[in-house]
Scaffold this active site. Structure first.
Site, PDB file in Angstrom:
ATOM      1  N   ARG A   1       3.983 -11.128   4.526  1.00  0.00           N
ATOM      2  CA  ARG A   1       5.430 -10.866   4.611  1.00  0.00           C
ATOM      3  C   ARG A   1       5.847 -10.266   5.947  1.00  0.00           C
ATOM      4  O   ARG A   1       7.033 -10.221   6.249  1.00  0.00           O
ATOM      5  CB  ARG A   1       5.850  -9.965   3.458  1.00  0.00           C
ATOM      6  CG  ARG A   1       5.735 -10.686   2.130  1.00  0.00           C
ATOM      7  CD  ARG A   1       6.057  -9.777   0.966  1.00  0.00           C
ATOM      8  NE  ARG A   1       7.478  -9.549   0.840  1.00  0.00           N
ATOM      9  CZ  ARG A   1       8.021  -8.803  -0.118  1.00  0.00           C
ATOM     10  NH1 ARG A   1       7.238  -8.214  -1.014  1.00  0.00           N
ATOM     11  NH2 ARG A   1       9.305  -8.629  -0.181  1.00  0.00           N
TER      12      ARG A   1
ATOM     13  N   HIS B   1      -1.761 -16.247   8.023  1.00  0.00           N
ATOM     14  CA  HIS B   1      -1.215 -14.888   8.183  1.00  0.00           C
ATOM     15  C   HIS B   1      -2.204 -13.891   8.765  1.00  0.00           C
ATOM     16  O   HIS B   1      -2.006 -12.690   8.647  1.00  0.00           O
ATOM     17  CB  HIS B   1      -0.637 -14.362   6.861  1.00  0.00           C
ATOM     18  CG  HIS B   1       0.279 -15.317   6.185  1.00  0.00           C
ATOM     19  ND1 HIS B   1       1.447 -15.764   6.760  1.00  0.00           N
ATOM     20  CD2 HIS B   1       0.193 -15.947   4.990  1.00  0.00           C
ATOM     21  CE1 HIS B   1       2.045 -16.620   5.942  1.00  0.00           C
ATOM     22  NE2 HIS B   1       1.302 -16.756   4.869  1.00  0.00           N
TER      23      HIS B   1
ATOM     24  N   PRO C   1       0.797  -1.226   0.000  1.00  0.00           N
ATOM     25  CA  PRO C   1       0.000   0.000   0.000  1.00  0.00           C
ATOM     26  C   PRO C   1       0.831   1.277   0.000  1.00  0.00           C
ATOM     27  O   PRO C   1       1.752   1.433   0.782  1.00  0.00           O
ATOM     28  CB  PRO C   1      -0.792  -0.106   1.310  1.00  0.00           C
ATOM     29  CG  PRO C   1      -0.203  -1.241   2.074  1.00  0.00           C
ATOM     30  CD  PRO C   1       0.958  -1.773   1.344  1.00  0.00           C
ATOM     31  N   GLU C   2       0.449   2.168  -0.868  1.00  0.00           N
ATOM     32  CA  GLU C   2       0.967   3.535  -0.823  1.00  0.00           C
ATOM     33  C   GLU C   2      -0.135   4.392  -0.210  1.00  0.00           C
ATOM     34  O   GLU C   2      -1.168   3.875   0.211  1.00  0.00           O
ATOM     35  CB  GLU C   2       1.360   3.995  -2.235  1.00  0.00           C
ATOM     36  CG  GLU C   2       2.410   3.077  -2.860  1.00  0.00           C
ATOM     37  CD  GLU C   2       2.872   3.517  -4.243  1.00  0.00           C
ATOM     38  OE1 GLU C   2       2.930   4.738  -4.496  1.00  0.00           O
ATOM     39  OE2 GLU C   2       3.175   2.642  -5.063  1.00  0.00           O
TER      40      GLU C   2
END
Length: 295
Positions: A123, A104, A2-3
């Site tokens: 991640r 996750h 995400p930006e």
DNA sequence: AGTAGAACCTGAGCGC
DNA sequence: TGCGCTCAGGTTCTAC
């Protein structure tokens, strides 16, 4: 992943479920993400009410009723999903069944009223912190952040000042969160393409040797492109929210069409330009641009 | 001081 | 089907 526009979209998507709502219980399913969770994290957050949900750069900020801020960064692969189990019998309302924990799923907010908000991050480059509201601005994570790309403080004169004397490529300068906070690899590529500037150009070449009263055309074009790209992406995120959130409750990803990002070998979309989008590597990251119309 | 590169971690996609 | 390789939207630490 995400930006800034994606984080803002996540914020807007979570706000109705979380703002003004009490966290009955915070479930923390592993000891760490990128960093270890704060001491007694689950205990400190459980029982708190979320006063409001904000954002700074790529950080999500949940204001808690005890004066602390729950700071959340989504790293590269973080996302949230909302689920509720109490709407099954509301006619016409989509029902999100309470699903089993997925791989996750690291943090689950059990909210008053029965809804849950789950943070998933394969991640684990994301993280969560607790910071007293009064100390937020001086916190190491925030004190050096530059201006928001959409806002009054970003203008061409600011950019010329920030770039003056720098030999670093424009691509790297725009990724530097100390100058503009919130841009990432995709939107930097897109903004540079729209403004007709090469990602390889030295940042300092946008700045006149001495500050001028009227900013130069190139810096002005770049600022305009940055604001447009970000504003459009936030708008697109809003649309995808309306179309998408009810279907699966997931937040963090939305579909976009980019002009150059991930379009190596395709024709340059600039009207009248016969160039081809090229991929190069700058400081270890992919840059997509058109060598023909970006100078 | 300023910049490039490695590191952190997992998964997806591709060629063989 | 499986192996090995490259790549991924972020940030931070180290090394020139």
């Amino acid at each position: 992943m995400p930006e800034l526009p994606e984080v803002e979209t996540v914020r807007r998507g979570l706000e109705p479920a979380m703002s003004g709502v009490r966290i009955d219980r915070l479930e923390v399913r592993r000891p760490d993400l990128r960093f270890a969770f704060p001491d007694r994290f689950a205990e400190r957050v459980s029982g708190r009410t979320i006063v409001g949900l904000g954002r700074r750069a790529k950080y999500l900020l949940a204001d808690l009723d005890d004066g602390e801020v729950l700071v959340m960064h989504l790293g590269m692969s973080g996302s949230f999903r909302t689920e509720r189990q109490d709407v099954a019998d509301v006619p016409g309302h989509f029902h999100h069944a309470r699903s089993k924990a997925a791989a996750h799923d690291h943090v689950v907010f059990h909210l008053s009223g029965g809804a849950t908000v789950t943070y998933n991050d394969p991640r684990r480059f994301g993280y969560m912190l607790l910071v007293p509201r009064a100390e937020l601005a001086e916190h190491a994570m925030f004190r050096d952040l530059g201006v928001e790309p959409v806002g009054n403080t970003l203008d061409a004169a600011y950019l010329e000042d920030a770039f003056r004397g720098r030999f670093t490529p424009l691509k790297a300068a725009l990724l530097d969160q100390r100058i503009i906070a919130g841009l990432g690899n995709i939107y930097v590529c897109e903004a540079l393409h729209r403004s007709g500037l090469s990602p390889r150009r030295e940042a300092g070449t946008l700045s006149p040797a001495r500050p001028r009263k009227v900013a130069g055309a190139r810096a002005t074009q770049l600022v305009t492109a940055i604001r447009e790209v970000i504003a459009e992406a936030i708008e697109a995120g809003g649309s995808s929210l309306r179309d998408h959130i009810q279907a699966d409750g997931s937040l963090g990803y939305f579909q976009h069409t980019f002009r150059v990002y991930d379009r190596e070998g395709e024709p340059c979309p600039t009207p009248g330009c016969a160039g081809t989008v090229r991929r190069i590597v700058q400081s270890g990251r992919s840059t997509f641009y058109c060598p023909r119309c970006q100078r």
